[in-house]
Scaffold this motif. Structure first.
Motif, short mmCIF file in Angstrom:
data_model
loop_
_atom_site.label_atom_id
_atom_site.label_comp_id
_atom_site.label_asym_id
_atom_site.label_seq_id
_atom_site.Cartn_x
_atom_site.Cartn_y
_atom_site.Cartn_z
N TYR A 19 0.83 -1.20 0.00
CA TYR A 19 0.00 0.00 0.00
C TYR A 19 0.86 1.25 0.00
O TYR A 19 2.05 1.21 0.30
N ARG A 20 0.24 2.35 -0.35
CA ARG A 20 0.90 3.66 -0.32
C ARG A 20 0.13 4.54 0.64
O ARG A 20 -1.10 4.52 0.66
N THR A 21 0.88 5.31 1.43
CA THR A 21 0.22 6.23 2.35
C THR A 21 1.15 7.39 2.68
O THR A 21 2.38 7.23 2.68
N VAL A 27 -1.31 4.61 10.24
CA VAL A 27 -1.50 3.20 9.88
C VAL A 27 -0.89 2.32 10.96
O VAL A 27 -1.50 1.35 11.40
N ARG A 61 5.72 3.98 -0.10
CA ARG A 61 5.22 2.62 -0.37
C ARG A 61 5.58 1.73 0.81
O ARG A 61 6.71 1.75 1.30
N CYS A 94 -4.92 5.21 3.27
CA CYS A 94 -4.01 4.96 2.16
C CYS A 94 -4.30 5.87 0.98
O CYS A 94 -5.40 6.39 0.81
N ASP A 95 -3.29 6.03 0.16
CA ASP A 95 -3.39 6.83 -1.06
C ASP A 95 -3.69 5.88 -2.22
O ASP A 95 -2.81 5.52 -2.99
N GLY A 98 -5.01 -0.90 -1.88
CA GLY A 98 -3.88 -1.77 -1.62
C GLY A 98 -3.88 -2.95 -2.57
O GLY A 98 -4.88 -3.24 -3.23
#
Length: 112
Positions: A19-21, A27, A61, A94-95, A98
């Motif tokens: 995932y990206r955040t 998180v 990431r 998240c951006d 996922g």
């Protein structure tokens, strides 16, 4: 070094969430909250181990590596309402969506 074939003493199934955040601390706090709550309840299937990783080569990431005793326990865990809630809350941090990987453990190498 030794190589262990899959056996009862080790997790036989791994889920990886990529995932990206831009909110990694939030998180991490959510995952800790989930772990503590699940541990306090002590009922039903639960992960054996969880590892969170940040990609050094691609900032923003992340990967969560979650180990289970079996595929069946992982799927039962996925169906729990608290797991669904945690997943929804995590994806909200998240951006984008996922990517989930479901992996059977084939062997594990121990070094040292």
């Amino acid at each position: 070094m030794s190589i262990h074939n899959q056996g009862a003493e080790m997790a036989g199934f791994v889920q990886i969430i990529e995932y990206r955040t831009s909110k990694p601390d939030e998180v991490a706090a959510l995952m800790e909250e989930f772990r503590a709550k699940r541990e306090a309840e002590g009922s039903g299937p639960a992960p054996v181990r969880g590892t969170s990783c940040a990609d050094r080569d691609e900032p923003g990431r992340y990967f969560s590596i979650i180990e289970f005793n079996s595929y069946e326990e992982a799927m039962e865990n996925s169906q729990r309402p608290d797991t669904t809630e945690m997943s929804e809350r995590m994806m909200a941090l998240c951006d984008g969506p996922g990517t989930f990987y479901n992996l059977d453990v084939q062997n594990r190498m121990e070094f040292g």
